[in-house]
Design a protein around this motif. Structure first.
Motif, PDB file in Angstrom:
ATOM      1  N   ARG A 286      29.644  48.060  43.761  1.00  0.00           N
ATOM      2  CA  ARG A 286      29.660  49.460  43.698  1.00  0.00           C
ATOM      3  C   ARG A 286      30.684  49.977  43.059  1.00  0.00           C
ATOM      4  NH1 ARG A 286      28.552  51.151  50.124  1.00  0.00           N
ATOM      5  NH2 ARG A 286      26.888  49.349  50.567  1.00  0.00           N
ATOM      6  N   LEU A 287      31.897  49.570  42.522  1.00  0.00           N
ATOM      7  CA  LEU A 287      32.959  49.992  41.802  1.00  0.00           C
ATOM      8  C   LEU A 287      32.155  49.806  40.343  1.00  0.00           C
ATOM      9  CD1 LEU A 287      36.174  48.210  43.058  1.00  0.00           C
ATOM     10  CD2 LEU A 287      35.315  50.653  43.434  1.00  0.00           C
ATOM     11  N   ARG A 288      31.435  48.914  39.888  1.00  0.00           N
ATOM     12  CA  ARG A 288      30.794  48.960  38.656  1.00  0.00           C
ATOM     13  C   ARG A 288      29.933  50.172  38.390  1.00  0.00           C
ATOM     14  NH1 ARG A 288      30.799  43.268  39.254  1.00  0.00           N
ATOM     15  NH2 ARG A 288      28.603  43.186  39.977  1.00  0.00           N
ATOM     16  N   ARG A 289      29.352  50.427  39.444  1.00  0.00           N
ATOM     17  CA  ARG A 289      28.278  51.307  39.574  1.00  0.00           C
ATOM     18  C   ARG A 289      28.948  52.908  39.403  1.00  0.00           C
ATOM     19  NH1 ARG A 289      25.170  48.259  43.041  1.00  0.00           N
ATOM     20  NH2 ARG A 289      25.820  49.488  44.929  1.00  0.00           N
ATOM     21  N   SER A 290      30.083  52.904  39.793  1.00  0.00           N
ATOM     22  CA  SER A 290      30.830  54.194  39.752  1.00  0.00           C
ATOM     23  C   SER A 290      31.585  54.201  38.445  1.00  0.00           C
ATOM     24  CB  SER A 290      32.119  54.322  40.907  1.00  0.00           C
ATOM     25  OG  SER A 290      32.944  53.365  40.768  1.00  0.00           O
ATOM     26  N   GLY A 291      31.516  53.298  37.452  1.00  0.00           N
ATOM     27  CA  GLY A 291      32.039  53.222  36.090  1.00  0.00           C
ATOM     28  C   GLY A 291      33.307  52.780  35.814  1.00  0.00           C
ATOM     29  N   LEU A 292      33.700  51.784  36.834  1.00  0.00           N
ATOM     30  CA  LEU A 292      35.003  50.921  36.826  1.00  0.00           C
ATOM     31  C   LEU A 292      34.531  49.687  36.157  1.00  0.00           C
ATOM     32  CD1 LEU A 292      36.840  51.938  40.046  1.00  0.00           C
ATOM     33  CD2 LEU A 292      37.060  52.865  37.770  1.00  0.00           C
ATOM     34  N   THR A 293      35.544  48.948  35.492  1.00  0.00           N
ATOM     35  CA  THR A 293      35.472  47.572  35.065  1.00  0.00           C
ATOM     36  C   THR A 293      35.987  46.628  36.508  1.00  0.00           C
ATOM     37  OG1 THR A 293      35.796  48.046  32.921  1.00  0.00           O
ATOM     38  CG2 THR A 293      36.166  45.788  33.724  1.00  0.00           C
ATOM     39  N   ALA A 294      35.238  46.000  37.373  1.00  0.00           N
ATOM     40  CA  ALA A 294      35.425  45.328  38.371  1.00  0.00           C
ATOM     41  C   ALA A 294      34.599  44.014  38.460  1.00  0.00           C
ATOM     42  CB  ALA A 294      35.013  46.345  39.652  1.00  0.00           C
ATOM     43  N   ASN A 295      35.331  43.010  38.622  1.00  0.00           N
ATOM     44  CA  ASN A 295      34.777  41.541  38.942  1.00  0.00           C
ATOM     45  C   ASN A 295      35.291  40.957  40.206  1.00  0.00           C
ATOM     46  OD1 ASN A 295      33.556  41.456  36.101  1.00  0.00           O
ATOM     47  ND2 ASN A 295      35.612  41.807  35.666  1.00  0.00           N
ATOM     48  N   PRO A 296      34.310  40.152  40.771  1.00  0.00           N
ATOM     49  CA  PRO A 296      34.601  39.512  42.032  1.00  0.00           C
ATOM     50  C   PRO A 296      35.143  38.090  41.726  1.00  0.00           C
ATOM     51  CG  PRO A 296      32.289  39.471  41.679  1.00  0.00           C
ATOM     52  CD  PRO A 296      32.849  40.207  40.708  1.00  0.00           C
ATOM     53  N   GLN A 297      36.232  37.647  42.407  1.00  0.00           N
ATOM     54  CA  GLN A 297      36.628  36.198  42.520  1.00  0.00           C
ATOM     55  C   GLN A 297      36.484  35.716  43.890  1.00  0.00           C
ATOM     56  OE1 GLN A 297      40.400  35.844  40.174  1.00  0.00           O
ATOM     57  NE2 GLN A 297      39.352  36.933  38.386  1.00  0.00           N
ATOM     58  N   HIS A 298      36.591  34.419  43.938  1.00  0.00           N
ATOM     59  CA  HIS A 298      36.567  33.891  45.277  1.00  0.00           C
ATOM     60  C   HIS A 298      37.465  32.730  45.369  1.00  0.00           C
ATOM     61  CE1 HIS A 298      32.927  36.432  45.688  1.00  0.00           C
ATOM     62  NE2 HIS A 298      32.305  35.773  44.819  1.00  0.00           N
ATOM     63  N   ARG A 299      38.365  32.935  45.915  1.00  0.00           N
ATOM     64  CA  ARG A 299      39.642  32.144  46.034  1.00  0.00           C
ATOM     65  C   ARG A 299      39.473  30.571  46.673  1.00  0.00           C
ATOM     66  NH1 ARG A 299      45.304  33.176  48.531  1.00  0.00           N
ATOM     67  NH2 ARG A 299      44.142  32.346  50.397  1.00  0.00           N
ATOM     68  N   ASP A 300      38.793  30.938  47.784  1.00  0.00           N
ATOM     69  CA  ASP A 300      38.746  29.691  48.812  1.00  0.00           C
ATOM     70  C   ASP A 300      37.469  29.193  49.052  1.00  0.00           C
ATOM     71  OD1 ASP A 300      41.543  29.891  49.348  1.00  0.00           O
ATOM     72  OD2 ASP A 300      41.447  31.540  51.014  1.00  0.00           O
ATOM     73  N   LEU A 301      36.502  29.815  48.278  1.00  0.00           N
ATOM     74  CA  LEU A 301      35.180  29.390  48.325  1.00  0.00           C
ATOM     75  C   LEU A 301      34.885  27.717  47.990  1.00  0.00           C
ATOM     76  CD1 LEU A 301      32.492  30.420  48.963  1.00  0.00           C
ATOM     77  CD2 LEU A 301      31.766  30.862  46.502  1.00  0.00           C
ATOM     78  N   GLY A 302      34.379  26.894  48.654  1.00  0.00           N
ATOM     79  CA  GLY A 302      34.366  25.434  48.490  1.00  0.00           C
ATOM     80  C   GLY A 302      35.557  24.729  49.177  1.00  0.00           C
ATOM     81  N   ARG A 303      36.611  25.479  49.798  1.00  0.00           N
ATOM     82  CA  ARG A 303      37.829  24.785  50.094  1.00  0.00           C
ATOM     83  C   ARG A 303      37.722  24.151  51.362  1.00  0.00           C
ATOM     84  NH1 ARG A 303      43.599  27.832  49.474  1.00  0.00           N
ATOM     85  NH2 ARG A 303      44.893  26.078  50.433  1.00  0.00           N
ATOM     86  N   GLU A 304      36.686  24.590  52.419  1.00  0.00           N
ATOM     87  CA  GLU A 304      36.739  24.133  53.537  1.00  0.00           C
ATOM     88  C   GLU A 304      35.798  22.648  53.571  1.00  0.00           C
ATOM     89  OE1 GLU A 304      32.654  25.523  52.324  1.00  0.00           O
ATOM     90  OE2 GLU A 304      34.624  26.410  52.354  1.00  0.00           O
TER      91      GLU A 304
END
Length: 304
Positions: A286-304
């Motif tokens: 949604r932030l990208r659609r509003s014109g911002l430079t935004a990227n998701p990161q997932h710190r703990d994904l796969g940690r469990e």
């Protein structure tokens, strides 16, 4: 009145021999704002070498060419406190040009009264005042740098500029629009592993039902359609994401004016696998659609 004198917006750096190398030499009066100029140049992608002896200007330029990459945009900050400083800065700049470089020289200046107030406010002596007064040190330094000021490509008078105004002026001169824009990282995390220490905003998604307790979703992650649809389809989820998207977009112009270039929004759930991941992906989109430079990161994904 603030002054900026330049040789023109169409001037290119590093021609003719080193056309893809941008060199900036920053000098000027102590207390004028050289350190702020240096930080602003870093913000727009320059590799900055502070307090460089002018005898090493040519060596540094050659190293920048050989190193390539980010070093091809190099700024060298000269200070009279360097033991190797001499009055022949103009000669050193001319030698660079004779070797095929086209350095752009930035001179930072300010009125004597302003410089005296700045030194007094931090209770520092001028590096050249010796046993005399602040005004004496400023006068000596002006004499040393008079020719360099006359030959500068850009003169910035900071007498009536605050730190943020000076930074913006430098970014306007040396950075494109993209380099001045805020970059947003939306990072998912698990509260049981701790909150990211660099978070500017912390978002708690634990009010939503946990897909962990849905057997067919437990082994999947928030990046997968089944889990994402489940999380985003819950009551309140859409309003939750919209509220934070509006918050970030509303504050972005202010952050940019204040010189912030990176914003971290941390979205947490229990383990950082389902809810926070789905919400982070959607918020970044949604932030990208509003014109911002935004990227998701997932710190703990796969940690469990």
């Amino acid at each position: 009145m603030s002054e900026v004198r330049t040789t023109g917006p169409d001037q290119t750096f590093g021609e003719p021999a080193e056309a893809d190398t941008s060199l900036v030499v920053v000098t000027g009066l102590s207390g004028g704002g050289r350190s702020t100029v240096a930080r602003a140049l870093e913000n727009v992608g320059f590799y900055v070498v502070d307090n460089l002896p002018q005898a090493l200007l040519l060596d540094m330029a050659e190293l920048a060419v050989k190193a390539g990459g980010a070093a091809r945009r190099t700024a060298m900050v000269l200070d009279v406190r360097s033991r190797a400083f001499s009055t022949d800065l103009v000669g050193a700049i001319e030698e660079l040009r004779e070797r095929g470089y086209a350095p752009r020289v930035v001179f930072v200046d300010a009125d004597d009264e302003v410089l005296i107030r700045r030194f007094e406010s931090v209770r520092r002596s001028h590096p050249l005042q010796g046993e005399g007064r602040l005004a004496d040190g400023i006068a000596v330094e002006r004499g040393l740098l008079e020719e360099a000021r006359d030959q500068a490509d850009v003169i910035i008078d900071t007498s009536h500029l605050n730190v943020n105004q000076l930074r913006r002026r430098v970014e306007e001169l040396f950075g494109g629009e993209e380099t001045r824009r805020l970059r947003v990282t939306v990072i998912s995390f698990g509260f049981k592993y701790g909150v990211p220490p660099d978070a500017d905003f912390v978002v708690d998604a634990r009010f939503l039902p946990n897909p962990y307790w849905v057997p067919e979703l437990r082994e999947h992650t928030g990046r997968e359609e089944a889990v994402s649809s489940y999380v985003l389809g819950q009551e309140g989820a859409d309003a939750f994401v919209s509220a934070y998207a509006n918050l970030v977009t509303a504050t972005t112009p202010g952050f940019e004016r204040e010189g912030k270039r990176y914003l971290t929004v941390a979205v947490g759930c229990t383990g950082g696998k389902h809810r926070s991941v789905a919400i982070s992906e959607e918020l970044a989109a949604r932030l990208r659609r509003s014109g911002l430079t935004a990227n998701p990161q997932h710190r703990d994904l796969g940690r469990e």
